[in-house]
Scaffold this active site. Structure first.
Site, mmCIF file in Angstrom:
data_model
loop_
_atom_site.group_PDB
_atom_site.id
_atom_site.type_symbol
_atom_site.label_atom_id
_atom_site.label_comp_id
_atom_site.label_asym_id
_atom_site.label_seq_id
_atom_site.Cartn_x
_atom_site.Cartn_y
_atom_site.Cartn_z
ATOM 1 N N GLY A 1 0.835 -1.200 0.000
ATOM 2 C CA GLY A 1 0.000 0.000 0.000
ATOM 3 C C GLY A 1 0.867 1.245 0.000
ATOM 4 N N ALA A 2 1.895 1.220 -0.859
ATOM 5 C CA ALA A 2 2.939 2.254 -0.816
ATOM 6 C C ALA A 2 2.562 3.517 -1.576
ATOM 7 C CB ALA A 2 4.240 1.683 -1.381
ATOM 8 N N ASN A 3 1.416 3.496 -2.253
ATOM 9 C CA ASN A 3 1.110 4.638 -3.121
ATOM 10 C C ASN A 3 0.308 5.748 -2.450
ATOM 11 O OD1 ASN A 3 -0.995 2.361 -3.622
ATOM 12 N ND2 ASN A 3 -2.054 4.262 -4.110
ATOM 13 N N TYR B 1 -13.584 -4.314 10.722
ATOM 14 C CA TYR B 1 -12.281 -3.624 10.663
ATOM 15 C C TYR B 1 -11.510 -3.881 11.966
ATOM 16 C CZ TYR B 1 -8.772 0.120 10.381
ATOM 17 O OH TYR B 1 -7.590 0.827 10.366
ATOM 18 N N GLY C 1 -1.170 7.718 1.494
ATOM 19 C CA GLY C 1 -1.199 7.851 2.948
ATOM 20 C C GLY C 1 0.092 7.466 3.652
ATOM 21 N N SER D 1 -3.993 -0.850 14.493
ATOM 22 C CA SER D 1 -4.813 0.340 14.762
ATOM 23 C C SER D 1 -5.342 0.285 16.186
ATOM 24 C CB SER D 1 -5.997 0.377 13.788
ATOM 25 O OG SER D 1 -6.927 1.362 14.180
ATOM 26 N N GLY E 1 1.680 4.633 3.781
ATOM 27 C CA GLY E 1 2.614 3.819 2.987
ATOM 28 C C GLY E 1 3.499 4.692 2.122
HETATM 29 N N1 LIG Z 1 -5.078 6.799 8.771
HETATM 30 C C1 LIG Z 1 -5.357 6.433 10.008
HETATM 31 O O1 LIG Z 1 -5.810 7.252 10.841
HETATM 32 C C2 LIG Z 1 -5.114 5.033 10.442
HETATM 33 C C3 LIG Z 1 -5.417 4.708 11.774
HETATM 34 C C4 LIG Z 1 -5.127 3.423 12.217
HETATM 35 C C5 LIG Z 1 -4.569 2.494 11.365
HETATM 36 N N2 LIG Z 1 -4.309 2.831 10.062
HETATM 37 C C6 LIG Z 1 -3.743 1.789 9.203
HETATM 38 O O2 LIG Z 1 -2.717 2.348 8.407
HETATM 39 C C7 LIG Z 1 -2.567 1.579 7.213
HETATM 40 C C8 LIG Z 1 -2.433 2.516 6.028
HETATM 41 O O3 LIG Z 1 -3.638 3.236 5.876
HETATM 42 P P1 LIG Z 1 -3.701 4.743 5.345
HETATM 43 O O4 LIG Z 1 -4.301 5.535 6.441
HETATM 44 O O5 LIG Z 1 -2.433 5.151 4.755
HETATM 45 O O6 LIG Z 1 -4.841 4.565 4.215
HETATM 46 P P2 LIG Z 1 -4.879 4.942 2.664
HETATM 47 O O7 LIG Z 1 -4.401 6.323 2.436
HETATM 48 O O8 LIG Z 1 -6.266 4.604 2.248
HETATM 49 O O9 LIG Z 1 -3.853 3.925 2.018
HETATM 50 C C9 LIG Z 1 -4.142 2.561 2.009
HETATM 51 C C10 LIG Z 1 -3.239 1.857 1.036
HETATM 52 O O10 LIG Z 1 -3.603 0.453 1.018
HETATM 53 C C11 LIG Z 1 -3.800 0.077 -0.320
HETATM 54 N N3 LIG Z 1 -4.714 -1.037 -0.503
HETATM 55 C C12 LIG Z 1 -6.029 -1.119 -0.212
HETATM 56 N N4 LIG Z 1 -6.526 -2.296 -0.610
HETATM 57 C C13 LIG Z 1 -5.496 -2.983 -1.175
HETATM 58 C C14 LIG Z 1 -5.362 -4.234 -1.804
HETATM 59 N N5 LIG Z 1 -6.425 -5.048 -2.001
HETATM 60 N N6 LIG Z 1 -4.156 -4.626 -2.244
HETATM 61 C C15 LIG Z 1 -3.083 -3.805 -2.112
HETATM 62 N N7 LIG Z 1 -3.144 -2.593 -1.557
HETATM 63 C C16 LIG Z 1 -4.340 -2.183 -1.098
HETATM 64 C C17 LIG Z 1 -4.331 1.336 -1.001
HETATM 65 O O11 LIG Z 1 -4.239 1.205 -2.412
HETATM 66 P P3 LIG Z 1 -5.179 2.088 -3.383
HETATM 67 O O12 LIG Z 1 -4.609 3.464 -3.373
HETATM 68 O O13 LIG Z 1 -5.077 1.382 -4.682
HETATM 69 O O14 LIG Z 1 -6.565 2.049 -2.803
HETATM 70 C C18 LIG Z 1 -3.397 2.361 -0.406
HETATM 71 O O15 LIG Z 1 -2.160 2.331 -1.039
HETATM 72 C C19 LIG Z 1 -3.781 0.642 7.167
HETATM 73 O O16 LIG Z 1 -3.382 -0.653 7.532
HETATM 74 C C20 LIG Z 1 -4.732 1.223 8.191
HETATM 75 O O17 LIG Z 1 -5.561 0.239 8.769
HETATM 76 C C21 LIG Z 1 -4.560 4.081 9.599
#
Ligand SMILES: NC(=O)c1ccc[n+]([C@@H]2O[C@H](COP(=O)([O-])OP(=O)(O)OC[C@H]3O[C@@H](n4cnc5c(N)ncnc54)[C@H](OP(=O)(O)O)[C@@H]3O)[C@@H](O)[C@H]2O)c1
Length: 299
Positions: A14-16, A173, A18, A143, A20
């Site tokens: 998920g490097a693209n 979730y 947030g 999380s 990642g």
């Molecule tokens: N942001 C927060 O406040 C928060 C809080 C607690 C935990 N987290 C955790 O942090 C991690 C990163 O989340 P983020 O906040 O950075 O969210 P994000 O901006 O939505 O990024 C999520 C990443 O995961 C990828 N992804 C989703 N489904 C996928 C799949 N089937 N195969 C491969 N990649 C996939 C997305 O790809 P696409 O761009 O193609 O959709 C995107 O690159 C997650 O595990 C989340 O549960 C975040």
């Protein structure tokens, strides 16, 4: 980040977007080669451009990875292993939240499938490359939402009996994030030559809050989440600090769990406590056995 990661290779899922993207940039800035596992090549290429804008010398290897498909996970692992015989670090970061009740290609409930089972299968298939490093680091991004469920739903892991989706999709979730911590404990117990740990960002404004609910058709929740992102959340860059620390700091202990210093936002990374359910060794072992069975991957 003052560490020097020259000649080290990290895989980030998920490097693209947030966290990642922020993690990949920080690793690249420290000199690492970063394998960016992304499901959409176009979004991956744009993210690479974003990283190169501030780190022109970034060594990036863009590879397709859809964690909702075990075949895609296997192809990704094979390609990574072919191209990089040693992987020093793996950040299991990708995730989705509170989307409707979909299924992965292999029939798993989508959040458990992507957030946990896909990463479980990936980690086991990268074992040889991780074993080739002097002491590999594996970070599972969990999380504080793992506190939202008191145990794995063993009699219905895939939520086939979900009743009221508006609540249960959030509990699904929570279950997937509890699974991240139980997996961390199980992997820590087995991989004595790696440092396995977990991290969470607190609350960071990324696409996570809006993508899932939008895909699930919950437009009102999408608006509420977008508003909260604007007024309460920290930036994705700040939110990534705990997982970057977990991936790169020298003094990380096995099975550690890091979160933001200030509770839910900002201040860097400090150890955080996890729920009793996440400290349940029997549950970690049970989840390990179930995950092996479901993914067909054995340690
Ligand atoms: N942001 C927060 O406040 C928060 C809080 C607690 C935990 N987290 C955790 O942090 C991690 C990163 O989340 P983020 O906040 O950075 O969210 P994000 O901006 O939505 O990024 C999520 C990443 O995961 C990828 N992804 C989703 N489904 C996928 C799949 N089937 N195969 C491969 N990649 C996939 C997305 O790809 P696409 O761009 O193609 O959709 C995107 O690159 C997650 O595990 C989340 O549960 C975040």
């Amino acid at each position: 980040m003052a560490v020097n990661l020259a000649n080290k290779t990290f895989v980030v899922t998920g490097a693209n977007a947030g966290l990642g993207l922020a993690t990949s940039r920080a690793l690249a800035r420290a000199g690492a080669t970063v394998v960016m596992g992304c499901r959409d090549p176009g979004r991956a290429a744009k993210a690479a451009d974003v990283i190169r804008a501030s780190v022109p010398e970034a060594k990036l290897d863009l590879q397709r990875l859809d964690l909702a498909s075990l075949a895609s996970v296997a192809a990704f692992a094979q390609e990574v292993t072919k191209r990089h015989t040693v992987v020093h670090g793996l950040v299991n970061n990708a995730g989705l939240m509170a989307t409707g009740f979909g299924k992965t290609t292999d029939g798993f409930e989508i959040q458990l499938g992507v957030n946990h089972l896909g990463h479980f299968a990936l980690t086991l298939q990268l074992r040889a490359a991780l074993d080739a490093a002097p002491r590999a680091r594996v970070v599972n991004v969990a999380s504080s939402a793992h506190h939202g469920i008191s145990a794995m739903r063993w009699d219905d892991l895939m939520w086939d009996r979900h009743t009221w989706w508006a609540v249960d999709k959030w509990r699904a979730y929570s279950q997937s994030k509890l699974a991240n911590l139980l997996f961390t404990a199980g992997l820590h117990r087995r991989a004595s030559n790696w440092t396995v740990c977990a991290a969470h960002p607190g609350y960071a404004a990324t696409e996570l809050q809006t993508t899932g609910v939008r895909d699930g058709g919950a437009w009102m929740e999408e608006k509420v989440m977008a508003l909260l992102n604007r007024v309460v959340a920290q930036s994705g860059e700040d939110g990534a600090a705990p997982q970057i620390h977990a991936a790169t700091a020298d003094d990380v202990e096995g099975n550690a769990y890091f979160g933001p210093r200030n509770g839910m936002t900002g201040g860097g990374a400090v150890p955080h406590s996890r729920s009793a359910a996440a400290r349940d060794d029997a549950a970690a072992e049970r989840l390990w056995a179930v995950s092996e069975e479901l993914t067909g991957q054995r340690w």
